[in-house]
Design a protein around this motif. Sequence first.
Motif, PDB file in Angstrom:
ATOM      1  N   GLY A  35       2.422 -13.233   1.262  1.00 20.87           N
ATOM      2  CA  GLY A  35       1.663 -14.025   0.308  1.00 20.87           C
ATOM      3  C   GLY A  35       0.172 -13.763   0.328  1.00 20.87           C
ATOM      4  O   GLY A  35      -0.561 -14.219  -0.558  1.00 20.87           O
ATOM      5  N   GLU A  36      -0.313 -13.009   1.326  1.00 18.59           N
ATOM      6  CA  GLU A  36      -1.743 -12.701   1.421  1.00 18.59           C
ATOM      7  C   GLU A  36      -2.108 -11.520   0.515  1.00 18.59           C
ATOM      8  O   GLU A  36      -1.252 -10.872  -0.091  1.00 18.59           O
ATOM      9  CB  GLU A  36      -2.110 -12.382   2.871  1.00 18.59           C
ATOM     10  N   ASN A  37      -3.397 -11.228   0.447  1.00 16.84           N
ATOM     11  CA  ASN A  37      -3.920 -10.186  -0.438  1.00 16.84           C
ATOM     12  C   ASN A  37      -3.734  -8.802   0.184  1.00 16.84           C
ATOM     13  O   ASN A  37      -4.698  -8.114   0.540  1.00 16.84           O
ATOM     14  CB  ASN A  37      -5.407 -10.445  -0.738  1.00 16.84           C
ATOM     15  N   VAL A  38      -2.494  -8.416   0.366  1.00 17.87           N
ATOM     16  CA  VAL A  38      -2.161  -7.105   0.912  1.00 17.87           C
ATOM     17  C   VAL A  38      -0.934  -6.575   0.179  1.00 17.87           C
ATOM     18  O   VAL A  38      -0.171  -7.342  -0.433  1.00 17.87           O
ATOM     19  CB  VAL A  38      -1.850  -7.155   2.421  1.00 17.87           C
ATOM     20  N   TYR A  39      -0.768  -5.268   0.238  1.00 22.72           N
ATOM     21  CA  TYR A  39       0.483  -4.639  -0.165  1.00 22.72           C
ATOM     22  C   TYR A  39       1.240  -4.262   1.110  1.00 22.72           C
ATOM     23  O   TYR A  39       0.641  -4.071   2.162  1.00 22.72           O
ATOM     24  CB  TYR A  39       0.222  -3.386  -0.999  1.00 22.72           C
TER      25      TYR A  39
ATOM     26  N   ASP B 164       5.656  -7.579  -6.746  1.00 22.85           N
ATOM     27  CA  ASP B 164       4.508  -6.835  -7.282  1.00 22.85           C
ATOM     28  C   ASP B 164       3.576  -6.334  -6.177  1.00 22.85           C
ATOM     29  O   ASP B 164       2.581  -5.661  -6.464  1.00 22.85           O
ATOM     30  CB  ASP B 164       3.722  -7.697  -8.272  1.00 22.85           C
ATOM     31  N   LYS B 165       3.927  -6.602  -4.910  1.00 20.32           N
ATOM     32  CA  LYS B 165       3.079  -6.143  -3.800  1.00 20.32           C
ATOM     33  C   LYS B 165       3.883  -5.399  -2.723  1.00 20.32           C
ATOM     34  O   LYS B 165       3.437  -5.290  -1.582  1.00 20.32           O
ATOM     35  CB  LYS B 165       2.318  -7.323  -3.194  1.00 20.32           C
ATOM     36  N   ILE B 166       5.039  -4.882  -3.109  1.00 19.65           N
ATOM     37  CA  ILE B 166       5.896  -4.123  -2.193  1.00 19.65           C
ATOM     38  C   ILE B 166       6.063  -2.705  -2.728  1.00 19.65           C
ATOM     39  O   ILE B 166       6.358  -2.514  -3.911  1.00 19.65           O
ATOM     40  CB  ILE B 166       7.289  -4.768  -2.034  1.00 19.65           C
ATOM     41  N   LEU B 167       5.884  -1.704  -1.869  1.00 19.72           N
ATOM     42  CA  LEU B 167       6.012  -0.300  -2.254  1.00 19.72           C
ATOM     43  C   LEU B 167       7.225   0.313  -1.549  1.00 19.72           C
ATOM     44  O   LEU B 167       7.320   0.255  -0.315  1.00 19.72           O
ATOM     45  CB  LEU B 167       4.767   0.504  -1.871  1.00 19.72           C
ATOM     46  N   PHE B 168       8.131   0.888  -2.332  1.00 20.45           N
ATOM     47  CA  PHE B 168       9.239   1.618  -1.739  1.00 20.45           C
ATOM     48  C   PHE B 168       8.699   2.812  -0.953  1.00 20.45           C
ATOM     49  O   PHE B 168       7.876   3.578  -1.443  1.00 20.45           O
ATOM     50  CB  PHE B 168      10.209   2.112  -2.815  1.00 20.45           C
ATOM     51  N   ALA B 169       9.164   2.976   0.276  1.00 21.51           N
ATOM     52  CA  ALA B 169       8.686   4.059   1.135  1.00 21.51           C
ATOM     53  C   ALA B 169       9.711   4.298   2.233  1.00 21.51           C
ATOM     54  O   ALA B 169      10.449   3.383   2.615  1.00 21.51           O
ATOM     55  CB  ALA B 169       7.335   3.700   1.749  1.00 21.51           C
ATOM     56  N   THR B 170       9.738   5.534   2.748  1.00 14.89           N
ATOM     57  CA  THR B 170      10.764   5.870   3.740  1.00 14.89           C
ATOM     58  C   THR B 170      10.221   6.330   5.093  1.00 14.89           C
ATOM     59  O   THR B 170      10.902   6.228   6.094  1.00 14.89           O
ATOM     60  CB  THR B 170      11.665   6.995   3.208  1.00 14.89           C
ATOM     61  N   ASP B 171       9.012   6.879   5.112  1.00 10.90           N
ATOM     62  CA  ASP B 171       8.472   7.528   6.311  1.00 10.90           C
ATOM     63  C   ASP B 171       9.180   8.850   6.591  1.00 10.90           C
ATOM     64  O   ASP B 171       9.239   9.304   7.735  1.00 10.90           O
ATOM     65  CB  ASP B 171       8.549   6.633   7.536  1.00 10.90           C
TER      66      ASP B 171
ATOM     67  N   LYS C 237       6.233   1.217  -9.860  1.00 12.16           N
ATOM     68  CA  LYS C 237       5.054   0.697 -10.556  1.00 12.16           C
ATOM     69  C   LYS C 237       3.915   0.346  -9.597  1.00 12.16           C
ATOM     70  O   LYS C 237       2.742   0.616  -9.886  1.00 12.16           O
ATOM     71  CB  LYS C 237       5.430  -0.523 -11.391  1.00 12.16           C
ATOM     72  N   ASN C 238       4.235  -0.264  -8.462  1.00 10.53           N
ATOM     73  CA  ASN C 238       3.188  -0.671  -7.526  1.00 10.53           C
ATOM     74  C   ASN C 238       2.489   0.528  -6.912  1.00 10.53           C
ATOM     75  O   ASN C 238       1.259   0.565  -6.821  1.00 10.53           O
ATOM     76  CB  ASN C 238       3.780  -1.561  -6.427  1.00 10.53           C
ATOM     77  N   ALA C 239       3.254   1.518  -6.473  1.00  6.02           N
ATOM     78  CA  ALA C 239       2.660   2.716  -5.883  1.00  6.02           C
ATOM     79  C   ALA C 239       1.810   3.458  -6.902  1.00  6.02           C
ATOM     80  O   ALA C 239       0.718   3.946  -6.579  1.00  6.02           O
ATOM     81  CB  ALA C 239       3.753   3.636  -5.339  1.00  6.02           C
ATOM     82  N   GLN C 240       2.306   3.556  -8.124  1.00  2.00           N
ATOM     83  CA  GLN C 240       1.553   4.258  -9.163  1.00  2.00           C
ATOM     84  C   GLN C 240       0.220   3.560  -9.424  1.00  2.00           C
ATOM     85  O   GLN C 240      -0.815   4.212  -9.619  1.00  2.00           O
ATOM     86  CB  GLN C 240       2.373   4.333 -10.451  1.00  2.00           C
ATOM     87  N   LYS C 241       0.226   2.233  -9.383  1.00  2.00           N
ATOM     88  CA  LYS C 241      -0.997   1.460  -9.597  1.00  2.00           C
ATOM     89  C   LYS C 241      -1.954   1.575  -8.417  1.00  2.00           C
ATOM     90  O   LYS C 241      -3.143   1.885  -8.595  1.00  2.00           O
ATOM     91  CB  LYS C 241      -0.635  -0.014  -9.829  1.00  2.00           C
TER      92      LYS C 241
END
Length: 285
Positions: A193-197, A238-245, A274-278
């Motif tokens: 809920g904080e101002n982070v992705y 809207d603040k989660i980015l799909f990623a795998t490492d 959408k989030n990563a692109q932004k």
Amino acid sequence: MIIDAHTHTFPEKIADKVIAQLQDKAKSRAYTKGTDAALNQSMKEADIDVSVLLPVMTNPAQVEKLNSIAIEKNRNFGETGLFSLGGMHPDFEDFAAELKRLCENGITAIKLHPAYQNVDLDDIRYLRIIDKANELGLATVIHAGLDIGIMHHNFSSVKHICTVLKEINPEKFVLAHMGGWKCWDDVESTLAGENVYMDTAFSLGSYEPPKEYSVPKEETEMLGTEQFERIVKKHGCDKILFATDSPWSSQAETLCRVKACCFDSDGLEHILFKNAQKVYRIPNR
């Protein structure tokens, strides 16, 4: 479109050696050979359109060279689908000039790795770098939480992250590994809920040790589906980015795990691209 917002590759000449060293240190299996070509093959098999490369500077002497490589990689983005961020080391003297050079050459974000750089995230050196990056419009992504190969100290704990938010509150601050690897209870209670992705890199399910290592099953367990869904619900799709490492997780398997979660189509689109692109200003191919 699908964007994997957190991957790593190494030069062909040293990739085998680096992968072997990191596998031994982390007791975690690599799913590719760790080269650009291997990542492209993995992307093809998983139907992923773009992979974001996150360089890690383990000493200040690497900064300019690795950033120049990142700039060059992005010139071939249309052909390869590999989009590189820049990086910074806390002991690099003229960080402001280097960050400006990155901006002038189209780099949109930097990676910081407190555990590999042996400096706590709330150190003034990091605060100055993050503040300057924010001023220049660069996103900052950090390795958040414990590191699988460096478990004796948490260099980027939830407490450290809260200090950054209090002192700087950067506009685009990305916490890899769902806000803090192996610190997900604190993430859920304090950071959601904080101002982070947050990105999903090396977080979901369990990791697989190489066959030659005996690792207790409980140690390989990571973030369960129920807690993952709770964190995302509290934090917002809207603040989660799909990623795998990648190469440390399978792109195809991680994608299946995320798609199987209880997110509606709009939420899933935000997570998957959408989030990563932004945040990273990734152009269309």
